[in-house]
Write a protein that holds these residues in place. Structure first.
Motif, PDB file in Angstrom:
ATOM      1  N   GLU A   9       0.884  -1.356   0.056  1.00 12.50           N
ATOM      2  CA  GLU A   9      -0.029  -0.090   0.127  1.00 12.50           C
ATOM      3  C   GLU A   9       1.026   1.271  -0.063  1.00 12.50           C
ATOM      4  O   GLU A   9       1.744   1.204   0.579  1.00 12.50           O
ATOM      5  CB  GLU A   9      -0.922  -0.072   1.409  1.00 12.50           C
ATOM      6  CG  GLU A   9      -1.663   1.037   1.396  1.00 12.50           C
ATOM      7  CD  GLU A   9      -2.838   0.977   2.723  1.00 12.50           C
ATOM      8  OE1 GLU A   9      -3.300   2.267   2.859  1.00 12.50           O
ATOM      9  OE2 GLU A   9      -2.749   0.085   3.294  1.00 12.50           O
ATOM     10  N   HIS A  10       0.491   2.020  -1.009  1.00 17.17           N
ATOM     11  CA  HIS A  10       1.357   3.439  -0.895  1.00 17.17           C
ATOM     12  C   HIS A  10       0.718   4.665  -1.582  1.00 17.17           C
ATOM     13  O   HIS A  10      -0.544   4.083  -2.097  1.00 17.17           O
ATOM     14  CB  HIS A  10       2.717   3.242  -1.607  1.00 17.17           C
ATOM     15  CG  HIS A  10       2.521   2.852  -3.032  1.00 17.17           C
ATOM     16  ND1 HIS A  10       2.015   1.505  -3.378  1.00 17.17           N
ATOM     17  CD2 HIS A  10       2.683   3.492  -4.304  1.00 17.17           C
ATOM     18  CE1 HIS A  10       1.999   1.508  -4.815  1.00 17.17           C
ATOM     19  NE2 HIS A  10       2.289   2.845  -5.306  1.00 17.17           N
ATOM     20  N   ARG A  11       1.347   5.757  -1.600  1.00 11.40           N
ATOM     21  CA  ARG A  11       0.741   6.825  -2.379  1.00 11.40           C
ATOM     22  C   ARG A  11       1.984   7.311  -3.252  1.00 11.40           C
ATOM     23  O   ARG A  11       2.940   7.318  -2.765  1.00 11.40           O
ATOM     24  CB  ARG A  11       0.628   8.025  -1.233  1.00 11.40           C
ATOM     25  CG  ARG A  11      -0.059   9.143  -1.622  1.00 11.40           C
ATOM     26  CD  ARG A  11      -0.316  10.259  -0.875  1.00 11.40           C
ATOM     27  NE  ARG A  11      -0.555  11.595  -1.458  1.00 11.40           N
ATOM     28  CZ  ARG A  11      -1.705  11.886  -1.277  1.00 11.40           C
ATOM     29  NH1 ARG A  11      -2.747  11.668  -0.630  1.00 11.40           N
ATOM     30  NH2 ARG A  11      -1.845  13.341  -1.965  1.00 11.40           N
ATOM     31  N   SER A  92      -2.013  12.977  -7.312  1.00 13.07           N
ATOM     32  CA  SER A  92      -1.492  11.959  -6.491  1.00 13.07           C
ATOM     33  C   SER A  92      -2.253  10.869  -6.553  1.00 13.07           C
ATOM     34  O   SER A  92      -3.416  11.134  -6.429  1.00 13.07           O
ATOM     35  CB  SER A  92      -1.098  12.418  -4.984  1.00 13.07           C
ATOM     36  OG  SER A  92      -0.330  13.374  -4.998  1.00 13.07           O
ATOM     37  N   SER A  94      -3.520   7.133  -4.417  1.00 15.09           N
ATOM     38  CA  SER A  94      -3.435   6.151  -3.377  1.00 15.09           C
ATOM     39  C   SER A  94      -3.437   4.789  -4.058  1.00 15.09           C
ATOM     40  O   SER A  94      -4.723   4.522  -4.677  1.00 15.09           O
ATOM     41  CB  SER A  94      -4.386   6.565  -2.282  1.00 15.09           C
ATOM     42  OG  SER A  94      -4.190   5.604  -1.361  1.00 15.09           O
ATOM     43  N   LYS A 117      -5.647  -2.593   2.496  1.00 10.27           N
ATOM     44  CA  LYS A 117      -5.753  -1.277   3.066  1.00 10.27           C
ATOM     45  C   LYS A 117      -5.530  -1.673   4.463  1.00 10.27           C
ATOM     46  O   LYS A 117      -6.281  -2.398   5.125  1.00 10.27           O
ATOM     47  CB  LYS A 117      -7.245  -0.845   2.969  1.00 10.27           C
ATOM     48  CG  LYS A 117      -7.144   0.661   3.339  1.00 10.27           C
ATOM     49  CD  LYS A 117      -6.304   1.576   2.843  1.00 10.27           C
ATOM     50  CE  LYS A 117      -6.334   3.023   3.420  1.00 10.27           C
ATOM     51  NZ  LYS A 117      -5.347   3.915   2.956  1.00 10.27           N
TER      52      LYS A 117
END
Length: 159
Positions: A9-11, A92, A94, A117
């Motif tokens: 999980e990242h942005r 950006s 997510s 998540k």
């Protein structure tokens, strides 16, 4: 810009959404152009039918890409479409952590893509290509394959 393992999980910051409106291009070119953009590293490519000035039908090309790939992506768009200009919007993204698991079926193993998540499973879906291949090879409806795989996956995970 930090690169992430897409399994985690990242942005993603530093992404760019490129848009252009086209009213004078053969729409049969769209799949080819989409493939070229994805091959160059675009994260997503999609087309939206639009009505342009004077009621002309057209297409809006949208390309999501890492800002570091702008030059390569621009080159493909300018070479392959009829556009004379592009719009840029910084964005950006997510992203869920991703994993791929195999489910055994009467038609062979089918891959299921999962999304997490905060370590919790929040999404899963059978891979289209695996389902389509099984449906074609066994002469059954693709929706039957999807429904079977989803049911098996749910029963295995006790969701």
């Amino acid at each position: 810009m930090k690169k992430f393992d897409h399994g985690q999980e990242h942005r993603d910051d530093g992404m760019v959404l490129i848009q252009t409106n086209l009213d004078d291009m053969n729409p049969e070119y769209c799949p080819y152009i989409t493939d070229r953009l994805l091959e160059k590293g675009a994260n997503d490519v999609y087309w939206i039918p639009i009505l342009m000035k004077k009621g002309r039908p057209g297409l809006m090309l949208n390309v999501l890409t890492d800002g570091l790939l702008l030059s390569e992506i621009e080159t493909v768009i300018f070479e392959e479409t009829t556009t004379l200009g592009l719009r840029y919007m910084p964005v950006s993204c997510s992203r869920l952590g991703r994993n791929f698991e195999k489910v055994s079926t009467p038609w062979g193993a089918i891959t299921v893509k999962t999304g997490y998540k905060a370590g919790k499973l929040v999404h899963f879906a059978p891979e289209h290509e695996d389902c389509a291949k099984a449906a074609r090879e066994h002469g059954i409806p693709i929706k039957q394959v999807y429904e079977y795989v989803r049911a098996i996956y749910i029963s295995q995970k006790s969701l």
